[in-house]
Scaffold this active site. Structure first.
Site, PDB file in Angstrom:
ATOM      1  N   ASP A  18      -8.787   9.913  -6.769  1.00 23.42           N
ATOM      2  CA  ASP A  18      -7.964   9.114  -5.853  1.00 23.42           C
ATOM      3  C   ASP A  18      -7.022   8.237  -6.688  1.00 23.42           C
ATOM      4  O   ASP A  18      -7.469   7.516  -7.584  1.00 23.42           O
ATOM      5  CB  ASP A  18      -8.904   8.237  -5.001  1.00 23.42           C
ATOM      6  CG  ASP A  18      -8.150   7.445  -3.952  1.00 23.42           C
ATOM      7  OD1 ASP A  18      -7.098   7.915  -3.481  1.00 23.42           O
ATOM      8  OD2 ASP A  18      -8.614   6.334  -3.616  1.00 23.42           O
ATOM      9  N   MET A  19      -5.729   8.304  -6.409  1.00 23.64           N
ATOM     10  CA  MET A  19      -4.768   7.499  -7.169  1.00 23.64           C
ATOM     11  C   MET A  19      -4.963   6.018  -6.845  1.00 23.64           C
ATOM     12  O   MET A  19      -5.358   5.662  -5.737  1.00 23.64           O
ATOM     13  CB  MET A  19      -3.326   7.903  -6.808  1.00 23.64           C
ATOM     14  CG  MET A  19      -3.024   9.385  -6.938  1.00 23.64           C
ATOM     15  SD  MET A  19      -3.489  10.059  -8.522  1.00 23.64           S
ATOM     16  CE  MET A  19      -2.334   9.224  -9.588  1.00 23.64           C
ATOM     17  N   ARG A  60      -3.715  -8.114  -5.615  1.00 20.67           N
ATOM     18  CA  ARG A  60      -5.004  -8.238  -4.923  1.00 20.67           C
ATOM     19  C   ARG A  60      -5.782  -9.446  -5.460  1.00 20.67           C
ATOM     20  O   ARG A  60      -6.540 -10.072  -4.737  1.00 20.67           O
ATOM     21  CB  ARG A  60      -5.842  -6.958  -5.089  1.00 20.67           C
ATOM     22  CG  ARG A  60      -5.241  -5.778  -4.337  1.00 20.67           C
ATOM     23  CD  ARG A  60      -6.096  -4.517  -4.435  1.00 20.67           C
ATOM     24  NE  ARG A  60      -5.285  -3.334  -4.167  1.00 20.67           N
ATOM     25  CZ  ARG A  60      -5.765  -2.134  -3.897  1.00 20.67           C
ATOM     26  NH1 ARG A  60      -7.057  -1.924  -3.841  1.00 20.67           N
ATOM     27  NH2 ARG A  60      -4.951  -1.121  -3.678  1.00 20.67           N
ATOM     28  N   ASP A 120      -2.558  11.326  -1.793  1.00 19.31           N
ATOM     29  CA  ASP A 120      -2.914  10.834  -3.130  1.00 19.31           C
ATOM     30  C   ASP A 120      -4.358  11.096  -3.527  1.00 19.31           C
ATOM     31  O   ASP A 120      -4.903  10.405  -4.367  1.00 19.31           O
ATOM     32  CB  ASP A 120      -2.601   9.332  -3.241  1.00 19.31           C
ATOM     33  CG  ASP A 120      -3.679   8.469  -2.618  1.00 19.31           C
ATOM     34  OD1 ASP A 120      -4.315   8.926  -1.655  1.00 19.31           O
ATOM     35  OD2 ASP A 120      -3.909   7.358  -3.107  1.00 19.31           O
ATOM     36  N   GLU A 121      -4.996  12.079  -2.919  1.00 16.06           N
ATOM     37  CA  GLU A 121      -6.381  12.351  -3.324  1.00 16.06           C
ATOM     38  C   GLU A 121      -6.677  13.843  -3.302  1.00 16.06           C
ATOM     39  O   GLU A 121      -6.138  14.574  -2.469  1.00 16.06           O
ATOM     40  CB  GLU A 121      -7.395  11.589  -2.455  1.00 16.06           C
ATOM     41  CG  GLU A 121      -7.271  11.879  -1.009  1.00 16.06           C
ATOM     42  CD  GLU A 121      -8.239  11.128  -0.113  1.00 16.06           C
ATOM     43  OE1 GLU A 121      -9.340  10.768  -0.550  1.00 16.06           O
ATOM     44  OE2 GLU A 121      -7.882  10.932   1.058  1.00 16.06           O
TER      45      GLU A 121
HETATM   46  P1  TTP Z   1      -5.021   4.615  -0.271  1.00 19.42           P
HETATM   47  O1  TTP Z   1      -5.537   5.632  -1.238  1.00 19.42           O
HETATM   48  O2  TTP Z   1      -5.864   4.286   0.900  1.00 19.42           O
HETATM   49  O3  TTP Z   1      -4.779   3.242  -1.026  1.00 19.42           O
HETATM   50  P2  TTP Z   1      -3.989   2.924  -2.341  1.00 19.42           P
HETATM   51  O4  TTP Z   1      -3.768   4.144  -3.172  1.00 19.42           O
HETATM   52  O5  TTP Z   1      -2.756   2.158  -2.015  1.00 19.42           O
HETATM   53  O6  TTP Z   1      -4.955   1.929  -3.069  1.00 19.42           O
HETATM   54  P3  TTP Z   1      -6.381   2.191  -3.690  1.00 19.42           P
HETATM   55  O7  TTP Z   1      -6.218   1.972  -5.159  1.00 19.42           O
HETATM   56  O8  TTP Z   1      -7.250   1.158  -3.053  1.00 19.42           O
HETATM   57  O9  TTP Z   1      -6.820   3.584  -3.357  1.00 19.42           O
HETATM   58  O10 TTP Z   1      -3.613   5.066   0.256  1.00 19.42           O
HETATM   59  C1  TTP Z   1      -2.723   5.861  -0.529  1.00 19.42           C
HETATM   60  C2  TTP Z   1      -1.306   5.517  -0.136  1.00 19.42           C
HETATM   61  O11 TTP Z   1      -1.115   5.847   1.229  1.00 19.42           O
HETATM   62  C3  TTP Z   1      -0.999   4.060  -0.266  1.00 19.42           C
HETATM   63  O12 TTP Z   1      -0.529   3.718  -1.567  1.00 19.42           O
HETATM   64  C4  TTP Z   1       0.024   3.836   0.800  1.00 19.42           C
HETATM   65  C5  TTP Z   1      -0.272   4.882   1.854  1.00 19.42           C
HETATM   66  N1  TTP Z   1      -0.934   4.303   3.039  1.00 19.42           N
HETATM   67  C6  TTP Z   1      -0.166   3.968   4.150  1.00 19.42           C
HETATM   68  O13 TTP Z   1       1.038   4.185   4.151  1.00 19.42           O
HETATM   69  N2  TTP Z   1      -0.766   3.395   5.222  1.00 19.42           N
HETATM   70  C7  TTP Z   1      -2.098   3.160   5.268  1.00 19.42           C
HETATM   71  O14 TTP Z   1      -2.609   2.641   6.271  1.00 19.42           O
HETATM   72  C8  TTP Z   1      -2.886   3.517   4.132  1.00 19.42           C
HETATM   73  C9  TTP Z   1      -4.371   3.268   4.142  1.00 19.42           C
HETATM   74  C10 TTP Z   1      -2.276   4.071   3.038  1.00 19.42           C
END
Ligand code: TTP
Length: 615
Positions: A18-19, A60, A120-121
């Site tokens: 997961d990014m 954060r 992103d995963e």
């Molecule tokens: P996530 O993987 O949920 O979060 P993240 O990568 O920003 O942070 P983390 O390090 O905690 O994993 O989401 C991936 C991307 O998807 C995030 O950068 C932005 C987008 N996104 C949205 O646009 N809306 C949302 O509600 C969520 C949860 C994510």
């Protein structure tokens, strides 16, 4: 509905990658001055500084959260950099992030089966790579362990700071470990290498979970963020699950999780252990009951799918508060925009990846003005998907009207829409060769000229101009979201019934390929189909893969021609040959005969598949 699958007997090594704060990292790469700075990406919206959708780890630390708006983030972290998501057609344009995600996937996919689970995963099945490492170059000495791997977090290992790395190094090289844990150790080393490559080649950090199944890998990938990885040895599974809140488990975040809490008093996964499988089945049915019983023991047989491309394409927009849409023309305006984007994306998927989407679905959130507390949901609606922006727009509006009709329940009341989305789903690969059929269909010049068709003539619109197809709208049962889960869940529900050996995915894909080819061929053979459309049998998916222009169909003649095409899967080379042979009609004959050959192939394939699934 979750489905229990038997866990393979053979040990596996599965990783979930997961990014970290992904959109922020993409923006930081575009503008390196933002690196190391408190930064957030905000959704296009000028209300209170826009909604935060991604927050850097530096921000954060100040207490900035995704649920905040830009103004609030500034109040808790005055130095924060707020970056607007790129905008196109009045809404967020995520293409930049999607292609950044694809860069990462290309690297991760180099070591094993790779399933792109979201923007992103990904999941990786590293079993073969780990087995190979264990055979060829097993980790043997703590000193030899690569630094990034030595920073792994191993559940169950004492994690005191001074000893942590030493303990990890020893764990990764344990000679007395069981086979599963030895494989996991190799998996951890492979993932660490992959993460370093991702960083070097894309400048992005990511975090990962490594376990013997998808469920556990996903649960731990976010446990130590950013830029870290976590391993779940088999001996730590029960302890880890014992205190895990039920709502943290994939598929227990919604009603099922709430029911476990409210009806059975289950707060953690460990609490589930006090229920027998029969008891859980009594409450939730055979499948879900067994699934719950198994997850409580860390058992999950879900396979990593071999899929680098998304399962569906969705475009949505929310209209909060005063922005709510209150009449048909404003809904139409937005649906037109959303469909324009969707059309571009499915068209490019078709051109680049030779994939066709079969179903168009519309989701909306609505409220009745003066609705006297009505809680009725706006029903999601679907229909067969027709390619072409105009057709998508037309069909989406019809779906909306059908949904609104049901939503209003004959009440003559005002309404407002607070979110709209259109989704193209049931996407499958065009069987090799079919794209060339479509090429012949599309090329209007194929009768007049003997030129080699340009590969860019993959159809822009392989769909019938036929309104009857649109009226076959049915209610979708799924939740209004784009999540991958829904699709895979419904597939697995079928597979549990029909084919316990996990072949349903393959089978259903192949069956739909057969149907597609048949349906294309049907239209090729029947030049009159545009005048006499019939209501499609819903089982015969997809019925809409035909050209919308009879002039593309009629050129195919019933003439004889050298049947020398069976080995030719590529339309370009076929037409190149025929162009040489006969400058006037050869190309048409070639297409026809070639399609006959395909019919034979398809029929044979159909028989095989029917035998396979016992139809
Ligand atoms: P996530 O993987 O949920 O979060 P993240 O990568 O920003 O942070 P983390 O390090 O905690 O994993 O989401 C991936 C991307 O998807 C995030 O950068 C932005 C987008 N996104 C949205 O646009 N809306 C949302 O509600 C969520 C949860 C994510």
């Amino acid at each position: 509905m979750p489905v229990a699958r038997p866990e393979p007997q053979e040990p596996r090594v599965i990783a979930h990658v997961d990014m970290d704060c992904f959109y922020v990292q993409v923006e930081q790469r575009r503008n390196p001055e933002l690196r190391g700075q408190p930064t957030a990406v905000v959704q296009y919206n000028d209300w209170k500084g826009g909604g935060l959708i991604a927050v850097s780890y530096e921000a954060r630390k100040f207490g900035v959260k995704r649920s905040m708006r830009g103004d609030e983030a500034k109040s808790v972290c005055p130095g924060i950099n707020l970056v607007q998501v790129p905008v196109a057609r009045g809404k967020a344009d995520l293409n930049l992030y999607r292609s950044a995600g694809s860069e990462v996937v290309a690297i991760l996919a180099s070591k094993g089966k790779c399933e792109r689970a979201s923007i992103d995963e990904v999941y990786l099945d590293l079993t073969d790579a780990a087995k190979e490492m264990l055979l060829q170059a097993p980790p043997y000495s703590p000193d030899q362990i690569f630094e990034e791997a030595a920073k792994s977090n191993i559940l169950g290992l004492p994690a005191e700071y001074s000893d942590k790395e030493k303990n990890v190094r020893s764990w990764l090289c344990r000679a007395d470990a069981d086979y599963q844990d030895k494989l996991l150790a190799c998996g951890a080393i492979i993932v660490a290498h992959l993460r370093v490559r991702v960083l070097e080649e894309t400048q992005f950090t990511c975090s990962a979970g490594i376990a013997h199944n998808k469920m556990l890998a996903k649960l731990v990938s976010g446990m130590h963020k950013p830029a870290q990885q976590t391993v779940v040895p088999s001996s730590s599974v029960q302890h880890f699950l014992a205190s895990l809140p039920v709502k943290k488990m994939k598929q227990l975040g919604g009603k099922l999780g709430s029911s476990l809490q409210d009806d059975l008093g289950v707060e953690t996964i460990g609490d589930l252990l006090s229920f027998t499988e029969e008891k859980l089945q009594e409450h939730y049915g055979v499948n879900t009951g067994t699934w719950l019983w198994k997850i409580a023991r860390g058992i999950s047989g879900e396979e990593v799918e071999d899929r680098l491309l998304p399962k569906s394409h969705g475009c949505g927009k929310t209209f909060p508060g005063p922005r709510a849409l209150k009449n048909n023309s404003s809904v139409k305006g937005w649906l037109d925009q959303l469909c324009e984007e969707l059309s571009e994306r499915i068209q490019s998927d078709l051109n680049q990846n030779k994939r066709i989407a079969q179903t168009l679905t519309l989701h909306a959130r609505a409220a009745k003005v003066n609705g006297y507390g009505s809680v009725k949901k706006f029903p999601s609606k679907s229909c067969p998907l027709r390619y072409g922006t105009g057709k998508l727009q037309e069909d989406a509006m019809k779906l909306f009207e059908a949904g609104l009709h049901d939503f209003l329940d004959s009440q003559n009341t005002k309404w407002s829409i607070t979110s709209l989305s259109v989704i193209a789903s049931k996407i499958f690969d065009i069987p090799s060769g079919t794209s060339s059929i479509l090429k012949y269909i599309k090329a209007p010049s194929s009768t007049a000229t003997s030129s080699v068709p340009d590969s860019s003539t993959i159809p822009e619109d392989p769909s019938p101009d036929n309104n009857i197809y649109v009226t076959s709208i049915h209610e979708e049962q799924c939740e209004p979201s784009f999540s991958e889960k829904e699709d895979s869940t419904s597939v697995s529900a079928i597979s549990a019934k029909q084919c316990p050996a996990n072949e349903e995915n393959i089978t259903s894909k192949k069956l739909s390929e057969v149907k597609v080819t048949n349906s294309i061929l049907k239209y090729i053979k029947d030049p009159s189909f545009t005048e006499t459309p019939s209501i499609p049998d819903s089982s015969a998916i997809p019925e809409d893969l035909s050209p919308d222009n009879s002039t593309y169909v009629t050129p195919i003649h019933e003439e004889q021609c050298e049947p020398s095409f069976s080995e030719k899967e590529d339309g370009t080379s076929i037409s190149a040959i025929s162009a040489k042979r006969c400058p006037t009609h050869e190309e048409k004959r070639t297409s026809k005969k070639w399609s006959e050959v395909k019919v034979q192939e398809v029929l044979q394939m159909q028989i095989k598949l029917k035998n396979m699934v016992g139809l």
